[in-house]
Design a protein around this motif. Structure first.
Motif, PDB file in Angstrom:
ATOM      1  N   HIS A   5      26.541 -19.300 -24.902  1.00 43.44           N
ATOM      2  CA  HIS A   5      26.854 -18.899 -26.084  1.00 43.44           C
ATOM      3  C   HIS A   5      27.342 -20.127 -26.885  1.00 43.44           C
ATOM      4  CE1 HIS A   5      26.382 -15.763 -23.421  1.00 43.44           C
ATOM      5  NE2 HIS A   5      26.050 -14.758 -23.771  1.00 43.44           N
ATOM      6  N   ILE A   6      27.035 -21.231 -26.538  1.00 45.09           N
ATOM      7  CA  ILE A   6      27.590 -22.272 -28.255  1.00 45.09           C
ATOM      8  C   ILE A   6      27.329 -22.292 -29.092  1.00 45.09           C
ATOM      9  CG2 ILE A   6      26.389 -23.936 -27.085  1.00 45.09           C
ATOM     10  CD1 ILE A   6      29.854 -25.637 -27.990  1.00 45.09           C
ATOM     11  N   ALA A   7      25.613 -21.918 -29.318  1.00 42.99           N
ATOM     12  CA  ALA A   7      25.240 -21.908 -30.216  1.00 42.99           C
ATOM     13  C   ALA A   7      25.480 -20.793 -31.536  1.00 42.99           C
ATOM     14  CB  ALA A   7      23.315 -22.304 -30.335  1.00 42.99           C
ATOM     15  N   GLU A   8      25.468 -20.082 -31.134  1.00 40.74           N
ATOM     16  CA  GLU A   8      25.285 -18.316 -30.870  1.00 40.74           C
ATOM     17  C   GLU A   8      27.070 -18.604 -31.765  1.00 40.74           C
ATOM     18  OE1 GLU A   8      24.636 -15.748 -32.152  1.00 40.74           O
ATOM     19  OE2 GLU A   8      26.070 -14.311 -32.291  1.00 40.74           O
ATOM     20  N   HIS A   9      28.127 -19.034 -30.905  1.00 38.71           N
ATOM     21  CA  HIS A   9      29.166 -19.206 -31.916  1.00 38.71           C
ATOM     22  C   HIS A   9      29.575 -20.241 -33.163  1.00 38.71           C
ATOM     23  CE1 HIS A   9      33.743 -19.586 -32.163  1.00 38.71           C
ATOM     24  NE2 HIS A   9      33.617 -18.858 -31.786  1.00 38.71           N
ATOM     25  N   VAL A  10      28.318 -20.970 -33.310  1.00 39.13           N
ATOM     26  CA  VAL A  10      28.140 -21.551 -33.862  1.00 39.13           C
ATOM     27  C   VAL A  10      28.032 -20.947 -35.553  1.00 39.13           C
ATOM     28  CG1 VAL A  10      27.073 -24.048 -34.913  1.00 39.13           C
ATOM     29  CG2 VAL A  10      28.329 -24.253 -33.044  1.00 39.13           C
ATOM     30  N   GLY A  11      27.156 -20.124 -35.179  1.00 39.92           N
ATOM     31  CA  GLY A  11      26.186 -19.637 -36.103  1.00 39.92           C
ATOM     32  C   GLY A  11      27.182 -18.375 -36.887  1.00 39.92           C
ATOM     33  N   VAL A  12      28.176 -17.922 -35.930  1.00 39.15           N
ATOM     34  CA  VAL A  12      29.029 -16.802 -36.436  1.00 39.15           C
ATOM     35  C   VAL A  12      30.262 -17.879 -37.823  1.00 39.15           C
ATOM     36  CG1 VAL A  12      30.398 -15.374 -35.706  1.00 39.15           C
ATOM     37  CG2 VAL A  12      28.483 -14.804 -34.382  1.00 39.15           C
ATOM     38  N   ILE A  13      30.372 -18.714 -36.471  1.00 37.40           N
ATOM     39  CA  ILE A  13      31.895 -19.404 -37.546  1.00 37.40           C
ATOM     40  C   ILE A  13      30.942 -19.881 -39.259  1.00 37.40           C
ATOM     41  CG2 ILE A  13      33.135 -21.309 -37.189  1.00 37.40           C
ATOM     42  CD1 ILE A  13      33.736 -19.453 -35.866  1.00 37.40           C
ATOM     43  N   ALA A  14      29.558 -20.234 -38.434  1.00 42.64           N
ATOM     44  CA  ALA A  14      29.438 -20.288 -39.846  1.00 42.64           C
ATOM     45  C   ALA A  14      29.303 -19.825 -41.369  1.00 42.64           C
ATOM     46  CB  ALA A  14      28.293 -21.002 -39.908  1.00 42.64           C
ATOM     47  N   ALA A  15      28.989 -18.329 -40.770  1.00 49.76           N
ATOM     48  CA  ALA A  15      28.310 -16.862 -41.462  1.00 49.76           C
ATOM     49  C   ALA A  15      29.521 -16.427 -42.257  1.00 49.76           C
ATOM     50  CB  ALA A  15      27.443 -15.936 -40.572  1.00 49.76           C
ATOM     51  N   LEU A  16      30.942 -16.871 -41.607  1.00 50.99           N
ATOM     52  CA  LEU A  16      31.761 -16.516 -42.088  1.00 50.99           C
ATOM     53  C   LEU A  16      32.751 -16.838 -42.506  1.00 50.99           C
ATOM     54  CD1 LEU A  16      33.873 -15.629 -38.394  1.00 50.99           C
ATOM     55  CD2 LEU A  16      33.096 -13.534 -39.908  1.00 50.99           C
ATOM     56  N   LYS A  17      32.437 -18.777 -42.438  1.00 49.87           N
ATOM     57  CA  LYS A  17      32.947 -19.170 -43.626  1.00 49.87           C
ATOM     58  C   LYS A  17      32.369 -18.731 -44.800  1.00 49.87           C
ATOM     59  CE  LYS A  17      34.779 -23.762 -41.049  1.00 49.87           C
ATOM     60  NZ  LYS A  17      34.269 -24.405 -40.099  1.00 49.87           N
ATOM     61  N   ALA A  18      30.522 -19.001 -44.486  1.00 51.22           N
ATOM     62  CA  ALA A  18      30.163 -18.436 -46.160  1.00 51.22           C
ATOM     63  C   ALA A  18      30.120 -17.113 -46.837  1.00 51.22           C
ATOM     64  CB  ALA A  18      28.300 -18.545 -45.308  1.00 51.22           C
ATOM     65  N   LEU A  19      31.049 -16.485 -45.756  1.00 52.65           N
ATOM     66  CA  LEU A  19      31.841 -15.344 -46.830  1.00 52.65           C
ATOM     67  C   LEU A  19      33.038 -15.179 -46.878  1.00 52.65           C
ATOM     68  CD1 LEU A  19      29.808 -13.016 -44.169  1.00 52.65           C
ATOM     69  CD2 LEU A  19      29.292 -12.791 -46.404  1.00 52.65           C
ATOM     70  N   GLY A  20      33.897 -16.394 -47.265  1.00 52.64           N
ATOM     71  CA  GLY A  20      35.017 -16.669 -47.506  1.00 52.64           C
ATOM     72  C   GLY A  20      35.610 -16.460 -46.139  1.00 52.64           C
ATOM     73  N   TYR A  21      35.892 -16.525 -45.685  1.00 52.21           N
ATOM     74  CA  TYR A  21      36.811 -16.131 -44.373  1.00 52.21           C
ATOM     75  C   TYR A  21      36.942 -16.892 -43.804  1.00 52.21           C
ATOM     76  CZ  TYR A  21      35.614 -11.343 -44.477  1.00 52.21           C
ATOM     77  OH  TYR A  21      34.935  -9.293 -44.723  1.00 52.21           O
ATOM     78  N   ASP A  22      38.536 -17.448 -44.113  1.00 52.98           N
ATOM     79  CA  ASP A  22      39.268 -18.342 -43.502  1.00 52.98           C
ATOM     80  C   ASP A  22      39.264 -18.496 -42.003  1.00 52.98           C
ATOM     81  OD1 ASP A  22      40.475 -20.904 -42.124  1.00 52.98           O
ATOM     82  OD2 ASP A  22      42.604 -19.760 -43.118  1.00 52.98           O
ATOM     83  N   THR A  23      38.302 -19.345 -41.094  1.00 52.85           N
ATOM     84  CA  THR A  23      38.690 -19.023 -39.643  1.00 52.85           C
ATOM     85  C   THR A  23      39.263 -19.923 -38.771  1.00 52.85           C
ATOM     86  OG1 THR A  23      36.036 -20.929 -39.299  1.00 52.85           O
ATOM     87  CG2 THR A  23      35.679 -18.501 -39.905  1.00 52.85           C
ATOM     88  N   ALA A  24      40.205 -20.951 -39.550  1.00 45.33           N
ATOM     89  CA  ALA A  24      41.059 -21.182 -39.080  1.00 45.33           C
ATOM     90  C   ALA A  24      41.710 -20.663 -37.515  1.00 45.33           C
ATOM     91  CB  ALA A  24      42.211 -21.982 -39.914  1.00 45.33           C
ATOM     92  N   PRO A  25      42.217 -19.929 -38.262  1.00 44.40           N
ATOM     93  CA  PRO A  25      42.016 -18.860 -36.798  1.00 44.40           C
ATOM     94  C   PRO A  25      41.735 -19.157 -35.413  1.00 44.40           C
ATOM     95  CG  PRO A  25      43.112 -17.048 -38.198  1.00 44.40           C
ATOM     96  CD  PRO A  25      42.143 -18.758 -39.027  1.00 44.40           C
ATOM     97  N   ILE A  26      40.439 -18.595 -35.229  1.00 42.90           N
ATOM     98  CA  ILE A  26      40.058 -18.603 -33.922  1.00 42.90           C
ATOM     99  C   ILE A  26      39.476 -19.927 -33.349  1.00 42.90           C
ATOM    100  CG2 ILE A  26      37.321 -18.328 -33.477  1.00 42.90           C
ATOM    101  CD1 ILE A  26      37.003 -16.152 -36.175  1.00 42.90           C
TER     102      ILE A  26
END
Length: 554
Positions: free
Chosen positions: A337-358
Motif C-alpha cells: 500500500h505504500i504507493a497509495e500512502h504517498v499519494g494521500v500524503i501528497a494530496a494532503l500537503k497540496a490541500l495545505g495540511y500539515d502532515t507532520a503528525p502522520i
RNA sequence: GCGCCCGUAGCUCAACUGGACAGAGCAUCGGACUUCGGAUCCGAGGGUUGGGGGUUCGAAUCCCUCCGGGCGCGCCA
C-alpha cells in the motif's frame, strides 16, 4: 543515569572553556551518552570528545583528557576514564544501582514504562482489513504490530485511540454481494455464473446457506443486491472481531468509507482539489494530477461511473484524522500500500495540511514455513491458512511474540515447526520460563520462611556481587529500551531485550554459587530476592507490553 | 523500464539509528552442578556485513554504481 552524566559533562565543558582548553563553540555540541554494549567500557559512555575533535582542531584523546580533568564526580559516579579513540567512560557506584533496583522492585511491572507521553493524543490506525473474508496471516502481523504500538503508547502516558478503517463502498463490496448471491442460487439448485474475480472461499457458501435458512427462496429474484452485501459483511465482521478477541486485539473506533461518502466529506475533498487545479478529467473519469504533486502518474479519484475510488475517501479520512487534533497519527499497513500512502500524503500537503503528525509504519510480507518448506498462501486455493487457524495451532503468545520478533522492515518468515515447539529454542518459552523460574523461587522462599519486607528501602543490598550488579544494570535499563521503541515506532526491540534479560538471568541462576535462597545467610538471600523481584517485574512488565502472558508455572 | 523496501555465520534474524573486537537463536560437534524448575547452563567451529568506489577520526549503518530478491506502477483495495 544518562541525565547525571550529561549534567556533569556540561559542567566540565564550561570549566574547560574557562581554562581556555575548549572553544566557546563546544558548549553547543549535543551531548550523547549511551550504555555501552560491552560492560568493560563502563556503565555509561560518551563520544563527546570524538564529536568535538573536528571543530576544536585537536586530537580526540586530548579533548577527552581535558574534559575528564575538568570533571567533578558526584557520589553516584565512581570513575571517569578516557578510552579507545577518545571515549569518556563512566562507572556508577554500587549504591546507585542499589537505589535503582529498589525502585524497580517497588514499582512493580510498571517500572518498565517511562511516562514520556505527557497525555498527548495518539491515534493508531491498524488492521483495517476490508470485510471480504477471514483474516490472513499477513493481517496478523498488522494487528499485532498496531495493537502493540497502541499498548506501548498507552503504557507510557499517551492517550490512545485505536482505530479500524474499512472500505465498504467500493467495487469489492459489490463483488462480495454478487458472490454470495451466486452461491445462494446454487443452494437453491439454480446454478449461476460466478464473476471472474468472485470470492471463492467456503465461507461465502456458508453465508449463502444462512440466507437460505432465513429467507428461503424469497431472494432468488428481484432481491435488493444490498441484502447479500449486508449479510456477508455482518457475518465476516463477526468472524474478524472474534479472531481479534482471540489475539487480544481491540479497537475504540471503527470508521468506514460509506459514512465519509454519504455525509459529503468525499465531495468536499473533490471540491478542494478542483479549486487548486489538481483534478483533470480524462476518459470520463476524474484524475488526481500526479505530476503537480511529484507523483509518477495520475491516479483516478472518481470513476467514469461517478463512484469514487478507495483513494478519495482515504484522503477525506486522513483530513478527518488531522482535524481531530491528534498529536501523532500512526498508519500501519503492508508494503503493497505504500504507493497509495504517498499519494494521500501528497494530496494532503497540496490541500495545505500539515502532515507532520502522520507517521507510517510499513511492514514487509509474511511467509509461513513448515519443516523448511514454504507454505503457499493463496486465497483461492485450499492451502490458505487463516490467522484463526494459526492461533489455534501455535497459541496466542507465540503468534504475538513471533510477529514482534522482527523489525517491521524485514520480511517475516514464520517457522511453524519452531513455533509449535515447547522447547528452549522457542524464544517465547525461553522468556516465559525465566518468569516461571523466578515465580518458583518466590514459592520456595516462602517455604523457607523468607519474604521481602513490604518496604524495600531498608534492605541492605551490599551483599550483591558484580555479577548481580550486571543483572541489575540490565534490568534497570529497560525503561530506556521502551522509550526508544516508542520514539522510533520499533516494538521489536522489546522482545529482543527480553530475550537478553532472560538469558542473563538463566546464566546467573544456573551457577550453584548463585543460589538465591540460602537459609544460612538471610541477609544475602533477601538482597538476591530483591534482585529477583526486579527481574520478575521486568519480564512480566515487558511481556505485558507485548500482550504475552507471563506464567508462574509452565 | 520507473518508484519503495531488503541483502549480515549453513538457516532465521539483531546491532541502541555513524561508535569501541559485527552479536543471538537454530543446525553441527563436545561437555555440566546429587540442594531454589535440565523448557536451563558451559565450550568449539562458522563472517572480506552481496561486489566495487566514495564521504570521515570511525561505515553493516550515509552517498554513487553494479548484482540479486520482495512489493508496487488498476476506473481493485
Amino acid at each position: 543515569m544518562k541525565e547525571i552524566i550529561v549534567t556533569i559533562l556540561r559542567a566540565a565543558i564550561a570549566r574547560a572553556q574557562a581554562q581556555g582548553k575548549l572553544s566557546a563553540a563546544a558548549a553547543s555540541a549535543p551531548i550523547v551518552v549511551e550504555a555501552p554494549k560491552d560492560s568493560a567500557h563502563g556503565d555509561a559512555a560518551s563520544n563527546l570528545a570524538l564529536a568535538l575533535a573536528r571543530g576544536e582542531g585537536k586530537p580526540p584523546r586530548a579533548i577527552a583528557t581535558a574534559i575528564r580533568d575538568a570533571l567533578v564526580l558526584p557520589a553516584e559516579v565512581t570513575e571517569a576514564t578516557v578510552a579507545g579513540p577518545g571515549f569518556l567512560n563512566f562507572r556508577m557506584a554500587p549504591a546507585y544501582w542499589h537505589q535503582e533496583l529498589k525502585r524497580a522492585a517497588a514499582q512493580g511491572r510498571s517500572y518498565v514504562s517511562p511516562q514520556i507521553g505527557g497525555g498527548r493524543r495518539v491515534q493508531v490506525e491498524f488492521l483495517s482489513a476490508n470485510p471480504t473474508g477471514p483474516l490472513t496471516v499477513g493481517h496478523g502481523r498488522n494487528a499485532v504490530l498496531g495493537d502493540t504500538l497502541a499498548r506501548l503508547f498507552a503504557a507510557t502516558g499517551y492517550r490512545v485511540t485505536r482505530e479500524y478503517y474499512f472500505n465498504d463502498g467500493g467495487r469489492q463490496m459489490k463483488l462480495l454481494g454478487e458472490s454470495v448471491r451466486v452461491r445462494y442460487l446454487e443452494e437453491l439448485g439454480r446454478p449461476a455464473a460466478m464473476p471472474e474475480d468472485g470470492y471463492q472461499g467456503e465461507y461465502i457458501r456458508e453465508i449463502a446457506r444462512g440466507l437460505q435458512t432465513n429467507h428461503g427462496a424469497a431472494l432468488a429474484e428481484n432481491a435488493d443486491p444490498e441484502i447479500f452485501v449486508k449479510a456477508a459483511v455482518a457475518a465476516i465482521f463477526a468472524e474478524i472481531k472474534q479472531t481479534c478477541e482471540k489475539l487480544g486485539v481491540s479497537f475504540d473506533v471503527y470508521t468506514n468509507e460509506l459514512d465519509l461518502m454519504r455525509d459529503g466529506r468525499v465531495d468536499a475533498v473533490m471540491a478542494a482539489l478542483r479549486e487548486r487545479g489538481l483534478v483533470v478529467e480524462r476518459d470520463g473519469a476524474q484524475w488526481l494530477a500526479g505530476e503537480k504533486l511529484g507523483l509518477p502518474k495520475d491516479q483516478v479519484l472518481i470513476r467514469s461511473t461517478g463512484e469514487p475510488t478507495y483513494r478519495t475517501p482515504d484522503i477525506a479520512y486522513h483530513i478527518d484524522k488531522l482535524k481531530r487534533g491528534f498529536e501523532l497519527i500512526i498508519d500501519v499497513f503492508g508494503a503493497d500500500h505504500i504507493a497509495e500512502h504517498v499519494g494521500v500524503i501528497a494530496a494532503l500537503k497540496a490541500l495545505g495540511y500539515d502532515t507532520a503528525p502522520i507517521r507510517a509504519i510499513i511492514y514487509q510480507f509474511v511467509t509461513l514455513t513448515r519443516a523448511g518448506e514454504k507454505v503457499k498462501m493463496s486465497t483461492r486455493k485450499a492451502t490458505y491458512v487463516t490467522l484463526d487457524e494459526l492461533i489455534d495451532e501455535v497459541g496466542v503468545d507465540v503468534v504475538r511474540f513471533f510477529f514482534l520478533f522482527r523489525k517491521h522492515d524485514s520480511h517475516l518468515d514464520f517457522d511453524l515447526e519452531l513455533a509449535r515447539r515447547q522447547a528452549p529454542e522457542n524464544p517465547v518459552f525461553y522468556v516465559q520460563y525465566a518468569h516461571a523460574r523466578l515465580a518458583s523461587v518466590f514459592r520456595e522462599a516462602e517455604r523457607a520462611g523468607l519474604a521481602l519486607p513490604a518496604d524495600a528501602a531498608g534492605i541492605d543490598l551490599t551483599p550483591l556481587g558484580s555479577e548481580e550488579l550486571e543483572l541489575a544494570r540490565r534490568a534497570v535499563a529497560f525503561p530506556e529500551v521502551v522509550a526508544g521503541a516508542v520514539a522510533d515506532l520499533e516494538p521489536h526491540r522489546i522482545p529482543f531485550y527480553l530475550l537478553e534479560l532472560a538469558g542473563e538471568f538463566h546464566r546467573y541462576y544456573n551457577k550453584p554459587a548463585n543460589r538465591i535462597i540460602n537459609p544460612d545467610d538471610p541477609r544475602l538471600s533477601i538482597a538476591r530476592l530483591l534482585l529477583a523481584r526486579a527481574l520478575m517485574n521486568g519480564i512480566a512488565g515487558g511481556l505485558g507490553l507485548l500482550g504475552v502472558n507471563a506464567p508462574d508455572r509452565m
